[in-house]
Design an enzyme around this catalytic site. Structure first.
Site, PDB file in Angstrom:
ATOM      1  N   GLU A  71     -53.129  33.963  23.005  1.00 40.54           N
ATOM      2  CA  GLU A  71     -53.965  34.764  22.114  1.00 40.54           C
ATOM      3  C   GLU A  71     -55.304  35.054  22.787  1.00 40.54           C
ATOM      4  O   GLU A  71     -55.990  34.108  23.177  1.00 40.54           O
ATOM      5  CB  GLU A  71     -54.230  34.014  20.800  1.00 40.54           C
ATOM      6  CG  GLU A  71     -53.012  33.937  19.917  1.00 40.54           C
ATOM      7  CD  GLU A  71     -53.309  33.292  18.576  1.00 40.54           C
ATOM      8  OE1 GLU A  71     -54.436  32.791  18.372  1.00 40.54           O
ATOM      9  OE2 GLU A  71     -52.426  33.298  17.725  1.00 40.54           O
ATOM     10  N   ARG A  78     -47.441  30.489  14.252  1.00 39.98           N
ATOM     11  CA  ARG A  78     -47.830  30.204  15.629  1.00 39.98           C
ATOM     12  C   ARG A  78     -47.101  31.182  16.544  1.00 39.98           C
ATOM     13  O   ARG A  78     -45.892  31.396  16.397  1.00 39.98           O
ATOM     14  CB  ARG A  78     -47.473  28.759  16.024  1.00 39.98           C
ATOM     15  CG  ARG A  78     -48.266  27.687  15.289  1.00 39.98           C
ATOM     16  CD  ARG A  78     -49.718  27.653  15.755  1.00 39.98           C
ATOM     17  NE  ARG A  78     -50.465  26.547  15.162  1.00 39.98           N
ATOM     18  CZ  ARG A  78     -51.180  26.625  14.059  1.00 39.98           C
ATOM     19  NH1 ARG A  78     -51.222  27.783  13.393  1.00 39.98           N
ATOM     20  NH2 ARG A  78     -51.845  25.584  13.599  1.00 39.98           N
ATOM     21  N   HIS A 106     -55.535  37.172  13.900  1.00 40.83           N
ATOM     22  CA  HIS A 106     -55.723  36.040  12.981  1.00 40.83           C
ATOM     23  C   HIS A 106     -56.423  36.461  11.693  1.00 40.83           C
ATOM     24  O   HIS A 106     -57.223  35.701  11.134  1.00 40.83           O
ATOM     25  CB  HIS A 106     -56.538  34.931  13.648  1.00 40.83           C
ATOM     26  CG  HIS A 106     -55.694  33.829  14.226  1.00 40.83           C
ATOM     27  ND1 HIS A 106     -54.694  33.195  13.547  1.00 40.83           N
ATOM     28  CD2 HIS A 106     -55.723  33.247  15.443  1.00 40.83           C
ATOM     29  CE1 HIS A 106     -54.140  32.275  14.315  1.00 40.83           C
ATOM     30  NE2 HIS A 106     -54.735  32.290  15.476  1.00 40.83           N
TER      31      HIS A 106
END
Length: 336
Positions: free
Chosen positions: A275, A246, A294
């Site tokens: 993000e 995270r 990601h």
């Protein structure tokens, strides 16, 4: 009465964009052999248009874009007896009202952990060779260095911050290499560490003595910003920080400061906070930052694995067998 009349009623509710990846045709065919799913596949925003579907549903199949399982939802789903989630975290959709109902909920976190751990392993091995640092030097010097010194994957140290699904899987991968694996996790027992093949240490030792530090902790109030200036400044010369967990685990302002002052250090960030980073974020410009969007998480066909896990669990549920991936309510608050 025909056999189909005895099958429980299931409803698939998740976002459309990734539905076909998570529930590919072969998974849906397997599900349809076990339950009466009907012809509806809804998003959570479409539920209001089909109240009867939720009212009859005994099993909720879902994934990314799952509905929040609050009191209002549960009041509309009186027959619900199981929830199967083809995604990792269930923290954002479970509520006290849901846990009070005693309904089992399955998470596909173990399936999602596989590609994340593979990506982390790749970055750890690259970090032990200091690949990103040396690549920067090659571009800057327009030539190759002579006999560069790197830790390599021989009696070097790798640190794991967190021993959840992914941390343990990374540790298992690293068990095939001649490296020492250290870990920090306040919830991990000595037995867990021994089974994972790691040595538990304090977070200060983890950052100050490991050639690569890989983050795998959940984002909780006590872990937000836990990787701050002091720990980052203590990294070994040429060290690599890998974050596939995270973004908010890291104090990114402090990280930017350390990366400016320490061009030898590399940060591989597959997650950030926010993000993506803000357009004016220094992370875009710092040469010793590797930003990826990601990529570690399940993508494309890798997502099929999550649907297959749900199908296997559905089969166990209907056979009356113990579920292998049900979330323990007592541990739910500490999971990613």
């Amino acid at each position: 009465m025909d056999e189909a009349a005895h099958r429980p009623t299931a409803l698939l509710v998740m976002e459309e964009e990734r539905r076909a990846d998570v529930y590919p045709p072969e998974v849906l065919a397997g599900i349809d052999r076990l339950v009466d799913r009907g012809s509806l596949s809804l998003t959570r925003h479409q539920l209001d248009e089909h109240p009867d579907a939720l009212r009859r549903a005994e099993i909720l199949l879902t994934g990314w874009g799952a509905p929040v399982l609050d009191a209002a939802f549960l009041a509309r789903a009186p027959a619900l007896r199981a929830v199967l989630v083809a995604a990792g975290s269930v923290r954002h959709l479970t509520t006290p009202a849901f846990w009070a109902r005693g309904i089992p909920i399955v998470s596909a976190a173990a399936a999602n952990a596989v590609p994340v751990a593979e990506f982390a392993l790749a970055q750890v091995l690259l970090g032990l060779k200091q690949t990103h640092r040396i690549s920067r030097e090659v571009a800057r010097n327009r030539g190759f260095p002579h006999d560069p010194e790197v830790p390599g994957a021989y009696r070097s140290r790798v640190g794991l911050l967190g021993l959840g699904h992914i941390g343990r899987l990374v540790a298992a991968h690293l068990g095939r290499f001649d490296v020492e694996v250290l870990a920090t996790d306040p919830l991990a027992s000595a037995d867990t560490a021994r089974e994972a093949g790691v040595r538990l240490v304090g977070v200060e030792e983890l950052f100050a003595t490991c050639h690569v530090v890989s983050l795998h902790a959940p984002l909780l109030p006590e872990t937000r910003g836990v990787v701050g200036a002091r720990l980052l400044a203590s990294l070994l010369p040429g060290a690599t920080l890998v974050n596939t967990a995270r973004g908010a685990l890291v104090d990114e302002a402090a990280l930017a400061d350390v990366l400016r002052a320490r061009p030898d250090v590399t940060a591989v960030l597959d997650v950030t906070h926010p993000e993506p980073p803000a357009p004016d974020s220094p992370l875009y410009d710092l040469p010793n930052t590797v930003l990826t969007p990601h990529l570690a998480g399940a993508l494309g066909a890798e997502r099929h694995r999550l649907g297959h896990l749900v199908l296997d669990e559905l089969d166990r549920l209907l056979r009356g067998e113990p579920l292998r991936h049900a979330v323990d309510p007592e541990r739910a608050a500490t999971l990613a």
